[in-house]
Every structure is written in structure tokens, then in C-alpha cells.
Scaffold this active site. Structure first.
Site, mmCIF file in Angstrom:
data_model
loop_
_atom_site.group_PDB
_atom_site.id
_atom_site.type_symbol
_atom_site.label_atom_id
_atom_site.label_comp_id
_atom_site.label_asym_id
_atom_site.label_seq_id
_atom_site.Cartn_x
_atom_site.Cartn_y
_atom_site.Cartn_z
ATOM 1 N N ASP A 149 -16.190 33.726 -17.558
ATOM 2 C CA ASP A 149 -15.530 33.246 -18.784
ATOM 3 C C ASP A 149 -14.052 33.670 -18.746
ATOM 4 O O ASP A 149 -13.718 34.807 -19.075
ATOM 5 C CB ASP A 149 -16.268 33.885 -19.973
ATOM 6 N N HIS A 176 8.097 26.809 -4.952
ATOM 7 C CA HIS A 176 7.180 26.140 -5.866
ATOM 8 C C HIS A 176 7.335 24.631 -5.731
ATOM 9 O O HIS A 176 6.359 23.905 -5.555
ATOM 10 C CB HIS A 176 7.525 26.601 -7.286
ATOM 11 N N GLU A 209 -2.813 24.103 -9.977
ATOM 12 C CA GLU A 209 -1.360 24.290 -9.834
ATOM 13 C C GLU A 209 -0.934 24.544 -8.391
ATOM 14 O O GLU A 209 -1.332 25.546 -7.781
ATOM 15 C CB GLU A 209 -0.892 25.453 -10.719
ATOM 16 N N LYS A 215 1.768 35.635 -17.436
ATOM 17 C CA LYS A 215 1.230 34.324 -17.056
ATOM 18 C C LYS A 215 1.131 34.245 -15.528
ATOM 19 O O LYS A 215 0.174 33.728 -14.969
ATOM 20 C CB LYS A 215 2.102 33.197 -17.618
HETATM 21 P P1 HMG Z 1 7.812 31.459 1.962
HETATM 22 O O1 HMG Z 1 8.754 32.399 1.400
HETATM 23 O O2 HMG Z 1 8.321 30.153 2.418
HETATM 24 O O3 HMG Z 1 7.086 32.288 3.022
HETATM 25 O O4 HMG Z 1 6.624 31.237 0.944
HETATM 26 P P2 HMG Z 1 6.484 31.998 4.444
HETATM 27 O O5 HMG Z 1 6.546 30.579 4.858
HETATM 28 O O6 HMG Z 1 7.098 33.059 5.266
HETATM 29 O O7 HMG Z 1 4.949 32.364 4.171
HETATM 30 C C1 HMG Z 1 4.555 33.662 3.836
HETATM 31 C C2 HMG Z 1 3.049 33.618 3.552
HETATM 32 O O8 HMG Z 1 2.822 32.890 2.329
HETATM 33 C C3 HMG Z 1 2.246 32.872 4.585
HETATM 34 O O9 HMG Z 1 1.985 33.698 5.696
HETATM 35 C C4 HMG Z 1 1.018 32.516 3.816
HETATM 36 O O10 HMG Z 1 0.173 33.616 3.632
HETATM 37 C C5 HMG Z 1 1.617 32.128 2.453
HETATM 38 P P3 HMG Z 1 1.550 32.969 7.103
HETATM 39 O O11 HMG Z 1 0.155 32.493 6.892
HETATM 40 O O12 HMG Z 1 2.509 31.825 7.319
HETATM 41 O O13 HMG Z 1 1.668 34.047 8.109
HETATM 42 N N1 HMG Z 1 1.959 30.699 2.450
HETATM 43 C C6 HMG Z 1 1.062 29.711 2.295
HETATM 44 N N2 HMG Z 1 -0.263 29.740 2.131
HETATM 45 C C7 HMG Z 1 -0.883 28.546 1.975
HETATM 46 N N3 HMG Z 1 -0.253 27.362 1.992
HETATM 47 C C8 HMG Z 1 1.075 27.281 2.144
HETATM 48 C C9 HMG Z 1 1.780 28.505 2.299
HETATM 49 N N4 HMG Z 1 3.083 28.807 2.466
HETATM 50 C C10 HMG Z 1 3.173 30.138 2.552
HETATM 51 N N5 HMG Z 1 1.675 26.113 2.133
HETATM 52 C C11 HMG Z 1 5.807 30.555 -1.144
HETATM 53 C C12 HMG Z 1 6.498 30.126 0.130
HETATM 54 C C13 HMG Z 1 5.581 29.341 -2.013
HETATM 55 C C14 HMG Z 1 4.473 31.205 -0.802
HETATM 56 C C15 HMG Z 1 6.733 31.621 -1.851
HETATM 57 O O14 HMG Z 1 7.955 31.010 -2.141
HETATM 58 C C16 HMG Z 1 6.121 32.153 -3.106
HETATM 59 O O15 HMG Z 1 5.285 33.031 -3.050
HETATM 60 N N6 HMG Z 1 6.587 31.674 -4.282
HETATM 61 C C17 HMG Z 1 6.036 32.015 -5.570
HETATM 62 C C18 HMG Z 1 5.362 30.787 -6.141
HETATM 63 C C19 HMG Z 1 4.607 31.055 -7.414
HETATM 64 O O16 HMG Z 1 4.586 32.135 -7.947
HETATM 65 N N7 HMG Z 1 3.945 30.035 -7.910
HETATM 66 C C20 HMG Z 1 3.183 30.091 -9.116
HETATM 67 C C21 HMG Z 1 3.644 29.062 -10.059
HETATM 68 S S1 HMG Z 1 5.118 29.560 -10.874
HETATM 69 C C22 HMG Z 1 4.495 30.340 -12.287
HETATM 70 O O17 HMG Z 1 3.725 29.751 -12.973
HETATM 71 C C23 HMG Z 1 4.625 31.804 -12.542
HETATM 72 C C24 HMG Z 1 5.970 32.432 -12.788
HETATM 73 O O18 HMG Z 1 6.652 31.876 -13.884
HETATM 74 C C25 HMG Z 1 5.623 33.875 -13.089
HETATM 75 C C26 HMG Z 1 6.797 34.757 -13.363
HETATM 76 O O19 HMG Z 1 7.822 34.248 -13.874
HETATM 77 O O20 HMG Z 1 6.670 35.961 -13.111
HETATM 78 C C27 HMG Z 1 6.817 32.337 -11.591
#
Ligand code: HMG
Length: 416
Positions: free
Chosen positions: A273, A370, A78, A257
């Protein structure tokens, strides 16, 4: 048993199996070529082996647990999960870092007995505890070498017919599933011999209420600030999100989740596991009869405080950790040297993963971050080559809600 054309499929050679499948479902030579990938390890690990199914592995950065930095390998399909875990870890590292503690480390199992007087069974178990432990440990003497062994036994009434004899065992460094199942079967046979009880089954329980890790972390308000919200507002909104997961099981399922996004991916990377970990987490989430969020977030005078208590039934040795070639390397990358460290690091990933998701949810919404990271997979799924990918993703980022049709159109333009 009835005869089918698949009888003794598992006894065929690897090539014979591939040929049969190809013939049955009409695989092309190219597909067969992609599928065919014999491996002695995998062939001996599972049954009816066809191929190794590759999943991407990445690494979480910035995770600080009890003062030590860990790079945690995660296996997931994912997009955004690893970025989010790194994001949450960085936020937590900006506070006190994550404090983690293993509260208990016992695997449990049950021997279910039918139609036997509860009082008589309870009295027998109470009076023969040392003997019962000796039977259990004697059936799996290795466990004592690793500092483990039977620790607790109790009798629990299930209904007017069924009673459960619950055994709890310290599994040492192993996950312990085979150990406890062997012990339970030995104790069941011994109870049958001593009391002539009718045993319905003897099996471990995945409700792992005595294999618990607790992680806590704080984030200062300043680290939570966004362009449009103060850090304190973000913290309060995250605390509200946490409350909603307490009171509403619709939300609790999604909240959990999100936690398991990180935990499963790390558990897989460590060769464990993940179904057991999933089952333990969700049954623990419903332990008071109401399914709730596994983590809690609250606001203090200076920031946001997070707390996660979760069962973590994993092993550092044994099972697939011994045979999957990457499992040991991943332990080294994560710098974990024993099961308790591994439990703490995995639970810490869960807290960080949860924080990042909640912060996104209560600020920009989940789709922004995301979907940005989903664009690569959207482009690839619609045929973009490695060379085309950067241009396609760049153009998709400028669109409002890009979908497959947009990718196809961009590709048509590029290929013209
Ligand atoms: P951003 O807000 O654009 O932050 O993050 P940023 O660009 O300032 O980056 C902050 C840090 O995030 C970075 O620090 C990295 O550590 C990491 P830096 O290294 O730049 O100093 N980071 C990355 N690491 C690797 N590759 C990248 C990358 N970009 C940032 N490309 C971000 C963007 C997507 C991280 C943020 O919006 C986020 O955390 N979103 C949450 C996404 C998520 O939870 N995804 C899971 C799937 S959704 C789901 O299934 C679960 C859910 O339903 C659960 C729930 O409802 O509770 C959401």
C-alpha cells in the site's frame, strides 16, 4: 438513500458493466476491446472491476545493502527514475555500500474518546495493561503465531474534549492494518463496557513513528567528479542542497518527492500500500511541526555521507502480496526473504534515488539526463511507431528543447 442509474452496478456481470460504461461514454469497439480484460484475481481484489491497468516494471541495478547486492523491481510510469536509482546505487556502491537497520517495527493505532476524565482513563489503562493486551491479542490470535502482538499502550490528551488511547502492535511479517484495526475495535468495545466511555473512532494511524528504517551510505569524492567540477565541490553542493531541504519546506517537498520516486515504485512492485508509505513519510517529515527533507547529506574528509530515516509500513505476507501474481516473483528478484529485509532494501532505494537527483540538480541540472530519457515518451505520445522511435529520438537529441511540434515535424518528414 437516493436512487441513481448506477445502483447495484457492482452486482452486474463483468460484461454488463463494460457494456454500460461503453454506452454511457460512447466507447468505440476498438476502445472496448482495449479496456476489456477480465481477471479473476483483480475482479475479486477491488470493486466495480473494469480492467488491469498496466504500468511498466523495471529493475534497479547495483544496489548494495549491508554487503549484499539486490536487484530491485520498480513499477513506475516516469522516465529516468529507474536510471537515476541505478546511478545513485552505483555511486553508493563505490563507497562503503549502504548500511541499513530497522530501528523499530510496531504499527500504531488510536481509540479516540470524548469527554472522559484523562486521569481516570490513564489510571485504568495503566492498571489493566495485561488485560487490555489480552483483549487486543484475543481479537486477532493469528498474530501471536507470527511472533507479533500488542506491545505498548498509552493515553494522550488531544484537547479539552478528546483523548487518544494509543496502541502499538508488532505486526510480525504482515503490514498489519487489518490486524490493528480489529484489535482497536475490540479494545474500544472493552473500554466502553468497563468504563462506559464514548468512543468517537478506533483506527490505525499512518503516522508510523515506530516503524522506522535507517540507511546510511558514503560516496568517495572521486566517484562524484564531473567534467567541470571536482568531486569535493559536487559533495559540498549536495550538502548545501540537503541543508536547503532542512530550512525550506518548498524545497523539502520536492526533495522528498525525489526520495518517494524510488520508494513508491518499489513498494508497488512488492504489492504493498504505497498510500500508507507516502502518508507515513510525509507526516514523519513534519514530526517536529516543520516539514523537512527526510534525508541529510554531509561532507567528510574523504567523501559525501548520506543518511535517511524513514517509516516503512509494509508487509512481506498478507494483503495484496498474496494475490498479485508479480509480488512474490518481485520478492524473489530482490532476494528479500522477510519484512525487515524488504524494508531496508526499499529505504536504500530511496537514498540512492535522492543522491542521483541531487547530483544532477547541483551539476548539469535535472533536465539534461531526465529529458534525454523523456524523449522516448515524447515521441510515442506524438504517434511515433516502434520502428520510427530510434530515428525520431536520435533527431530530438540534437535539438535544444524539443517538443511535440518537433516530433510531428520529424514524423511528417519520415513518412513523406
Ligand atoms: P549519466 O550522468 O548520463 O550517467 O546518468 P552515466 O551514463 O555515466 O550512467 C551512470 C549510471 O546510471 C549507469 O551506470 C547506470 O547504472 C545508470 P552503467 O550501467 O552505465 O555503468 N543509467 C541508466 N540505467 C538505465 N537506463 C539508462 C541509464 N543511464 C544511466 N538509460 C541519469 C543519466 C539520467 C541516470 C542521471 O542524469 C540522473 O541520475 N539524473 C537524475 C534523474 C532523476 O532524478 N529523475 C527523476 C525524475 S525528476 C524528479 O521527479 C525528482 C526531483 O525533482 C527530485 C529533487 O528535486 O530532489 C529531481
Amino acid at each position: 438513500m437516493m436512487k441513481t442509474k448506477w445502483d447495484h452496478f457492482y452486482k452486474k456481470t463483468y460484461q454488463q458493466r463494460l457494456d454500460l460504461i461503453a454506452k454511457e461514454v460512447g466507447l468505440s469497439a476498438d476502445q472496448l476491446n482495449k479496456l476489456g480484460n477480465d481477471s479473476t484475481v483483480s475482479r475479486n481484489l477491488i470493486e466495480n472491476f473494469l480492467t488491469d491497468y498496466p504500468l511498466p516494471e523495471g529493475v534497479v541495478t547495483n544496489l548494495k545493502v549491508n554487503g549484499q547486492e539486490h536487484l530491485v523491481p520498480m513499477v513506475t510510469e516516469e522516465p529516468s527514475v529507474i536510471a537515476a536509482a541505478s546511478n545513485g546505487s552505483k555511486l553508493l556502491a563505490s563507497g562503503t555500500g549502504i548500511k541499513a537497520e530497522v530501528l523499530s517495527h510496531l504499527i500504531g493505532g488510536q481509540i479516540v474518546i470524548k469527554d472522559f476524565p484523562l486521569a481516570k482513563l490513564t489510571q485504568f489503562v495503566d492498571q489493566h495493561r495485561p488485560e487490555l493486551f489480552a483483549v487486543a491479542n484475543g481479537s486477532h490470535p493469528h498474530i501471536l503465531q507470527y511472533g507479533g502482538g500488542a506491545q505498548k499502550v498509552g493515553v494522550r490528551k488531544l484537547d479539552e474534549h478528546f483523548t487518544s488511547v494509543d496502541l502499538a502492535v508488532d505486526p510480525g511479517e504482515a503490514m498489519g492494518a487489518n490486524t490493528i484495526n480489529t484489535m482497536l475495535e475490540a479494545v474500544a468495545a472493552w473500554l466502553q463496557q468497563k468504563l462506559a466511555v464514548t468512543v468517537t473512532m478506533a483506527i490505525l494511524t499512518n503516522f508510523e513513528a515506530e516503524r522506522i528504517v535507517q540507511v546510511n551510505g558514503t560516496v568517495p569524492f572521486s566517484a562524484l567528479e564531473t567534467q567541470s567540477m571536482s568531486g569535493e565541490t559536487v559533495a559540498k553542493r549536495i550538502a548545501d542542497a540537503s541543508r536547503i531541504a532542512e530550512i525550506d519546506h518548498y524545497r523539502a517537498a520536492t526533495h522528498n518527492k525525489g526520495i518517494m520516486n524510488g520508494i513508491d515504485a518499489a513498494v508497488i512492485a512488492f504489492g504493498n500500500d504505497w498510500r500508507a508509505v507516502e502518508s507515513a513519510a510525509h507526516s514523519y517529515a513534519a514530526k517536529d511541526g516543520h516539514y523537512r527533507g527526510l534525508s541529510q547529506w554531509s561532507v567528510s574528509a574523504t567523501g559525501l555521507a548520506g543518511h535517511l530515516t524513514i517509516p516503512m509500513p509494509i508487509g512481506y505476507v498478507g494483503g495484496a502480496t498474496k494475490v498479485l501474481p508479480l509480488a512474490k516473483i518481485n520478492q524473489q528478484i530482490a532476494q528479500v526473504t522477510n519484512v525487515r529485509e524488504e524494508m531496508k532494501v526499499i529505504a536504500a532505494v530511496g537514498l540512492a534515488q535522492n543522491l542521483a537527483a541531487l547530483k544532477a540538480l547541483v551539476t548539469d541540472g535535472i533536465q539534461k539526463g531526465h529529458m534525454n530519457l523523456q524523449l522516448n515518451s515524447l515521441a510515442m505520445a506524438n504517434g511515433a511507431t516502434r520502428e520510427e522511435l530510434p530515428v525520431v529520438v536520435d533527431r530530438l537529441k540534437k535539438m535544444k528543447q524539443p517538443d511535440s511540434t518537433d516530433v510531428k515535424q520529424i514524423l511528417r518528414q519520415l513518412r513523406r
